[in-house]
Each structure stands twice: as structure tokens, then as C-alpha cells.
Motif scaffolding. Structure first.
Motif, PDB file in Angstrom:
ATOM      1  N   PHE A   1      25.095 -12.840  53.190  1.00  0.00           N
ATOM      2  CA  PHE A   1      25.126 -11.472  52.665  1.00  0.00           C
ATOM      3  C   PHE A   1      23.717 -11.017  52.320  1.00  0.00           C
ATOM      4  N   GLU A   2      22.941 -11.873  51.682  1.00  0.00           N
ATOM      5  CA  GLU A   2      21.552 -11.534  51.356  1.00  0.00           C
ATOM      6  C   GLU A   2      20.762 -11.225  52.623  1.00  0.00           C
ATOM      7  N   THR A   3      20.991 -12.011  53.674  1.00  0.00           N
ATOM      8  CA  THR A   3      20.318 -11.762  54.949  1.00  0.00           C
ATOM      9  C   THR A   3      20.681 -10.384  55.496  1.00  0.00           C
ATOM     10  N   ASP A   4      21.957 -10.011  55.398  1.00  0.00           N
ATOM     11  CA  ASP A   4      22.390  -8.692  55.864  1.00  0.00           C
ATOM     12  C   ASP A   4      21.752  -7.577  55.046  1.00  0.00           C
ATOM     13  N   LEU A   5      21.680  -7.770  53.731  1.00  0.00           N
ATOM     14  CA  LEU A   5      21.059  -6.764  52.865  1.00  0.00           C
ATOM     15  C   LEU A   5      19.603  -6.542  53.263  1.00  0.00           C
ATOM     16  N   LEU A   6      18.880  -7.634  53.457  1.00  0.00           N
ATOM     17  CA  LEU A   6      17.458  -7.521  53.781  1.00  0.00           C
ATOM     18  C   LEU A   6      17.246  -7.001  55.197  1.00  0.00           C
ATOM     19  N   ALA A   7      18.156  -7.348  56.100  1.00  0.00           N
ATOM     20  CA  ALA A   7      18.030  -6.835  57.469  1.00  0.00           C
ATOM     21  C   ALA A   7      18.206  -5.322  57.493  1.00  0.00           C
ATOM     22  N   LYS A   8      19.162  -4.812  56.718  1.00  0.00           N
ATOM     23  CA  LYS A   8      19.407  -3.369  56.714  1.00  0.00           C
ATOM     24  C   LYS A   8      18.204  -2.617  56.169  1.00  0.00           C
TER      25      LYS A   8
ATOM     26  N   ASN B   1      21.996   7.744  67.294  1.00  0.00           N
ATOM     27  CA  ASN B   1      22.899   6.596  67.417  1.00  0.00           C
ATOM     28  C   ASN B   1      23.799   6.570  66.190  1.00  0.00           C
ATOM     29  N   GLU B   2      25.056   6.902  66.365  1.00  0.00           N
ATOM     30  CA  GLU B   2      25.979   7.000  65.233  1.00  0.00           C
ATOM     31  C   GLU B   2      26.264   5.649  64.588  1.00  0.00           C
ATOM     32  N   HIS B   3      25.886   4.573  65.236  1.00  0.00           N
ATOM     33  CA  HIS B   3      26.099   3.242  64.663  1.00  0.00           C
ATOM     34  C   HIS B   3      24.890   2.743  63.882  1.00  0.00           C
ATOM     35  N   GLY B   4      23.890   3.577  63.721  1.00  0.00           N
ATOM     36  CA  GLY B   4      22.715   3.158  62.960  1.00  0.00           C
ATOM     37  C   GLY B   4      23.004   2.997  61.487  1.00  0.00           C
ATOM     38  N   GLY B   5      23.926   3.795  60.969  1.00  0.00           N
ATOM     39  CA  GLY B   5      24.251   3.729  59.545  1.00  0.00           C
ATOM     40  C   GLY B   5      24.541   5.119  59.011  1.00  0.00           C
ATOM     41  N   TYR B   6      25.574   5.220  58.176  1.00  0.00           N
ATOM     42  CA  TYR B   6      25.967   6.556  57.718  1.00  0.00           C
ATOM     43  C   TYR B   6      25.019   7.129  56.685  1.00  0.00           C
ATOM     44  N   SER B   7      24.245   6.270  56.014  1.00  0.00           N
ATOM     45  CA  SER B   7      23.328   6.787  54.995  1.00  0.00           C
ATOM     46  C   SER B   7      22.199   7.574  55.649  1.00  0.00           C
TER      47      SER B   7
ATOM     48  N   GLY C   1      22.347  -1.598  34.684  1.00  0.00           N
ATOM     49  CA  GLY C   1      23.046  -1.962  35.912  1.00  0.00           C
ATOM     50  C   GLY C   1      23.399  -0.726  36.710  1.00  0.00           C
ATOM     51  N   GLY C   2      23.990  -0.940  37.875  1.00  0.00           N
ATOM     52  CA  GLY C   2      24.391   0.188  38.706  1.00  0.00           C
ATOM     53  C   GLY C   2      23.218   1.070  39.062  1.00  0.00           C
ATOM     54  N   GLY C   3      23.460   2.381  39.096  1.00  0.00           N
ATOM     55  CA  GLY C   3      22.420   3.322  39.485  1.00  0.00           C
ATOM     56  C   GLY C   3      21.304   3.472  38.482  1.00  0.00           C
ATOM     57  N   ALA C   4      21.486   2.971  37.256  1.00  0.00           N
ATOM     58  CA  ALA C   4      20.402   3.004  36.270  1.00  0.00           C
ATOM     59  C   ALA C   4      19.331   1.979  36.602  1.00  0.00           C
ATOM     60  N   ALA C   5      19.725   0.898  37.266  1.00  0.00           N
ATOM     61  CA  ALA C   5      18.797  -0.156  37.643  1.00  0.00           C
ATOM     62  C   ALA C   5      18.308   0.059  39.069  1.00  0.00           C
ATOM     63  N   CYS C   6      17.210  -0.575  39.408  1.00  0.00           N
ATOM     64  CA  CYS C   6      16.771  -0.579  40.798  1.00  0.00           C
ATOM     65  C   CYS C   6      17.836  -1.266  41.639  1.00  0.00           C
ATOM     66  N   GLY C   7      18.167  -0.684  42.764  1.00  0.00           N
ATOM     67  CA  GLY C   7      19.204  -1.243  43.623  1.00  0.00           C
ATOM     68  C   GLY C   7      18.655  -2.201  44.654  1.00  0.00           C
ATOM     69  N   VAL C   8      19.427  -2.449  45.700  1.00  0.00           N
ATOM     70  CA  VAL C   8      19.068  -3.439  46.710  1.00  0.00           C
ATOM     71  C   VAL C   8      18.891  -2.803  48.088  1.00  0.00           C
ATOM     72  N   SER C   9      18.621  -1.491  48.104  1.00  0.00           N
ATOM     73  CA  SER C   9      18.490  -0.766  49.365  1.00  0.00           C
ATOM     74  C   SER C   9      17.053  -0.502  49.766  1.00  0.00           C
ATOM     75  N   GLY C  10      16.101  -0.862  48.922  1.00  0.00           N
ATOM     76  CA  GLY C  10      14.712  -0.595  49.237  1.00  0.00           C
ATOM     77  C   GLY C  10      14.340   0.859  49.019  1.00  0.00           C
ATOM     78  N   PRO C  11      13.199   1.288  49.532  1.00  0.00           N
ATOM     79  CA  PRO C  11      12.679   2.621  49.240  1.00  0.00           C
ATOM     80  C   PRO C  11      13.132   3.723  50.184  1.00  0.00           C
TER      81      PRO C  11
ATOM     82  N   GLY D   1      17.863   1.989  54.282  1.00  0.00           N
ATOM     83  CA  GLY D   1      18.081   0.651  53.734  1.00  0.00           C
ATOM     84  C   GLY D   1      19.423   0.463  53.073  1.00  0.00           C
ATOM     85  N   TYR D   2      20.204   1.543  52.978  1.00  0.00           N
ATOM     86  CA  TYR D   2      21.480   1.451  52.270  1.00  0.00           C
ATOM     87  C   TYR D   2      22.521   0.770  53.161  1.00  0.00           C
TER      88      TYR D   2
END
Length: 465
Positions: free
Chosen positions: A84-91, A290-296, A428-438, A442-443
Motif C-alpha cells: 500500500f505504501e508503494t502504491d501511495l508513493l507511486a501515485k 487519459n481517463e484512467h490517469g486518476g479522477y483527482s 489528523g485528517g485534513g488538518a494534518a499534512c496528508g499523503v498525496s504530496g504537493p 498525487g491523490y
């Protein structure tokens, strides 16, 4: 002295006290409250609205988590926090904060299982399609498959645990001593009265700044002209308090967008339609990405089209599949979904040029059959081709919630600019820095509820210290 909503002077009075005060009664705040209460702390949750709603209730309610017993029950036995961590960082192309990505990926599974064991939340795993960027079926949801149902179950658990949730209680000021220890918070009631509540620990669970147009324009101008499909109460209070206290802020340009919000109805159209073979075209009838790139990141692509408008185009097979999503059923009832017997009828119900639509669908059939390669890089060969009757929905791009915020440590303690934890401040949550990068790209699907529940779980676990 008061600056940025922070008072350095002791409060003139204390009207009530709680060991742990939590600002925000959505997923993050309620999970933190349940965890802290279970550990024996006296907890009070403060909610600005007349009834709790927040971004959780507006979301799909899907939570990604690896290596859970719920996955194993449906045969997914090879997922892990490391994968899962690998997927997060890859995105995020490696731009996420690696410490937070690891922390979230290792925490979320135990958090969901604890919510099931301690508070009876039922989790199912969606295994009929993979969201972009996820290498395993790991998306968990309550059986109703909505964010509103998830929030309702968390509120019911809080009530069962005898956790008080004070509504109509927006926090307007924090009191901090010279050591940056939060000693009290001030709330302003609708009648103009104020109350000052003493606390031994404070958890910020009040999301990000998506509802603050000034901050959005400052930090993420590319989406400032788009619709905001989040809770209007997300004004950036945690960000502003943290900034005034000297907290470390990170990735304030990160956010979740969505490229498929029915317009003008304002109803989320699941990206599963695209993953199942649907396409998006602009008002000229042409695909543009490319619609499969990501909805964000698709939100930016859609907003870059004429008038910020696109059309989701799909067929009866995908329509039948989509009827399994409550938001889509709502869109059908609202009249947002249009049906057409053939290409000519599709052009008529959408107002798109028939000749271009026909050309676009012909091109898709070629990609589907392997006769040509999609210039945008999408692989169409894994799903059946589109066939009449067709369905369409007019959509726009939108900002859902921000992903940057206060940096935290392994115990969800807020860190100052030197990397030291505040004595009793958690986030936590949106008050904290998330895991999507800048960046918006990245979401990874579910990142919002991932950090809401995982970091709320951590804050509630350690806020007694």
C-alpha cells in the motif's frame, strides 16, 4: 495578546473542562474520541454545525486499508502495508511525505479492525473494480456504501460510548502558554455568548481550507475557479492556528479534485464508470485526456475545457453497474442521466456534434479491437466496447478537499518548525499534512478518509500523554 486566533494570555475564566477536547465531529474527530474514551479519558467533541456532517458525509465513504481480515474473507490474501505504501508513493511520484505514507499504511488496517471489534462497524471490501493506482482490492466501506452512512455509524458509536458532542460550537480562539501548551479553547455560540473550556489535550480534526476562497486562491490557484464540493465550514482554522503557533506546514498545494461532478446538479458520478470503459468528451465531442490517469487530476483537465464542462459517455452495461452506487441512483432520480438509442440520439440529448461523436466512438472501437493505440495512452482492451443504447451525464471539475496541513509525528502530535512536538496538540485528517504530496495528481483514491481515520486513531491513542 491575541494573534491568528491564539491568545497568549491566560483565560479570564474557565466555564467547563475536559481532559481531551476535539474540534470537529466528522470521521477523524469521532474516531479519535472513541479511541480516547476507550482508554479512559474524559472527552468532549466540539462541532461548529447544528448537526455533524462535514466532508465525511459528502464523500463516497470508501477507506483503503491493506492486510485486513475483511480482505482475506473475500480472497485478497497478498496485500500488505508495504505494498500500500508503494502504491501511495507511486501515485504521488515519490513526492508524498514518506514518513506519513508509511504511518498511514501501517495504521489504517488495525484502525478499521478495532472499529469493528470495539464499536461494531461492519466493513465490506469492494472487489468489482480497482480504483486508479491501487494494486489490490482494498477499498472498505460500510454496507450502505456512502459517507453519510459511515458518519451515522460513527455518531451512533459515540452515543453508545456516552461521548458528548456539543453542536453549534465553533471554536474561535485557542489559549496557549509560553511553552505552547494549549490550556483552553473559546467557543462562540449562535446567540453571541462565549464559553471557555479548559483541556489537557487538544485534537484538531476540523479538516482543511477548501471552504476558504482566499487560502485556495493563494495556495492552489489552478482550482480556484472550480466548484467546491466540500463542507463550507472547512475554513482552514487548523492551518491558521498552527501557523500562528509556529507549527511546520507542508504540501499546502496538495488537494483532491474530482473530474466528474454532475452539473448543475452537484452530484458525484463515480469514477468507476470510467474504469469500466466509459469516456469523457468535451463540448466539441472529443476526448481530451487519459481517463484512467486518476479522477483527482481529471478535475484540472475538465476545467481546462470550454466552460469547464465535459460529458461522461458510456453504455447500458456500465449504467447497470453504476446503479449499485447510491450517488448514481440519486443522479438518475435528479434527471442528470440522459439515455440515447444511437449516436444520432446521443448527439441530440447532449447537444454535441453528431459527426465528431461518431468519429470519437469509432476511434474507441479501434482502440478496443487493438487496431490502433490511444494517443492519450489509455488501454481500452480490458473491457467490452461501448454499444448502444448510450448514456451520458454533463459534468464539471471540482475541489473536494485540501491535502496539505500540519506536520505530525508517529503519535499524531503536531510538530513545530524545528521538528519538535507540541506538548499536547494533535491533528489528523485534513488538518494534518496528508499523503498525496504537493500536487493534485498525487491523490490516490481514498486518501482523505485514510488519514482521517488512521491519524484520528493515533491521536486518540496518544492524547493522554
Amino acid at each position: 495578546m491575541t494573534a491568528g486566533g491564539i491568545s497568549r494570555e491566560p483565560p479570564s475564566r474557565i466555564d467547563a473542562e475536559a481532559e481531551v477536547v476535539i474540534i470537529g465531529a466528522s470521521a477523524c474527530g469521532l474516531v479519535a474520541a472513541l479511541r480516547a474514551k476507550g482508554a479512559g479519558s474524559d472527552v468532549l467533541v466540539l462541532e461548529r454545525d447544528a448537526s455533524p456532517s462535514g466532508s465525511t458525509s459528502m464523500s463516497s465513504g470508501f477507506v483503503p486499508a491493506p492486510a485486513t481480515r475483511f480482505q482475506r474473507a473475500i480472497g485478497v490474501a497478498d496485500d500488505s502495508p508495504a505494498l500500500f505504501e508503494t502504491d501511495l508513493l507511486a501515485k504521488s511520484k515519490g513526492k508524498s511525505d514518506k514518513h506519513l505514507a508509511r504511518l498511514a499504511s501501517r495504521t489504517i488496517g488495525p484502525a478499521l479492525e478495532w472499529l469493528a471489534d470495539a464499536h461494531g462497524l461492519d466493513w465490506i471490501v469492494l472487489d468489482d473494480f480497482l480504483y486508479p493506482g491501487h494494486s489490490r482490492h482494498r477499498m472498505h466501506a460500510v454496507p450502505e456504501k456512502t459517507g453519510a452512512a459511515l458518519l451515522a455509524r460513527l455518531l451512533a458509536a459515540a452515543e453508545q460510548a456516552d461521548i458528548p458532542v456539543a453542536t453549534d460550537a465553533p471554536v474561535t480562539r485557542l489559549y496557549a502558554d509560553t511553552d505552547n501548551r494549549i490550556t483552553a479553547v473559546e467557543i462562540s455560540r449562535p446567540d453571541g455568548q462565549t464559553e471557555i473550556l479548559g483541556c489537557k489535550a487538544l485534537i484538531l480534526a476540523c479538516n482543511g481550507y477548501g471552504g476558504n476562497r482566499e487560502l485556495v486562491a493563494r495556495h492552489i490557484p489552478e482550482i480556484a475557479g472550480g466548484m467546491y464540493y466540500g463542507h463550507e465550514g472547512n475554513k482552514g482554522d487548523a492551518l491558521l492556528w498552527g501557523e500562528a503557533l509556529g507549527a511546520e506546514l507542508k504540501h499546502l498545494s496538495g488537494y483532491q479534485g474530482h473530474g466528474s461532478l454532475a452539473h448543475p446538479h452537484g452530484i458525484l458520478i463515480s469514477w468507476a464508470l470510467m474504469m469500466e470503459g466509459g469516456i469523457q468528451v468535451n463540448t466539441e465531442g472529443r476526448r481530451f485526456s487519459n481517463e484512467h490517469g486518476g479522477y483527482s487530476e481529471q478535475a484540472v483537465h475538465v476545467l481546462g475545457q470550454s466552460d469547464g464542462i465535459a460529458w461522461d459517455i458510456y453504455d447500458a452495461r456500465i449504467h447497470a453497474f453504476a446503479l449499485g452506487f447510491p450517488d448514481y441512483v440519486e443522479a438518475v432520480k435528479a434527471g442528470a442521466i440522459r439515455e440515447a438509442s444511437d449516436v444520432a440520439d446521443l448527439a441530440k440529448v447532449t447537444g454535441l456534434p453528431e459527426a465528431v461523436l461518431a468519429e470519437t466512438l469509432c476511434d474507441i472501437a479501434g482502440y478496443q479491437a487493438g487496431r490502433a493505440q490511444d494517443p492519450f495512452g489509455r488501454d481500452f482492451t480490458g473491457k467490452p466496447g461501448l454499444a448502444p443504447p448510450y448514456y451520458a451525464v454533463r459534468v464539471t471539475g471540482a475541489l473536494f478537499h485540501t491535502q496539505g496541513g500540519l506536520m505530525i509525528d508517529d503519535e499524531a502530535r503536531v510538530l513545530d518548525r524545528a521538528g519538535n512536538p507540541f506538548p499536547n496538540l494533535f491533528a489528523g485528517g485534513g488538518a494534518a499534512c496528508g499523503v498525496s504530496g504537493p500536487d493534485v495528481s498525487g491523490y490516490l483514491s481514498g486518501n482523505g478518509l485514510l488519514t482521517a481515520i488512521a491519524f484520528g486513531y493515533l491521536a486518540g491513542s496518544f492524547c493522554r500523554a
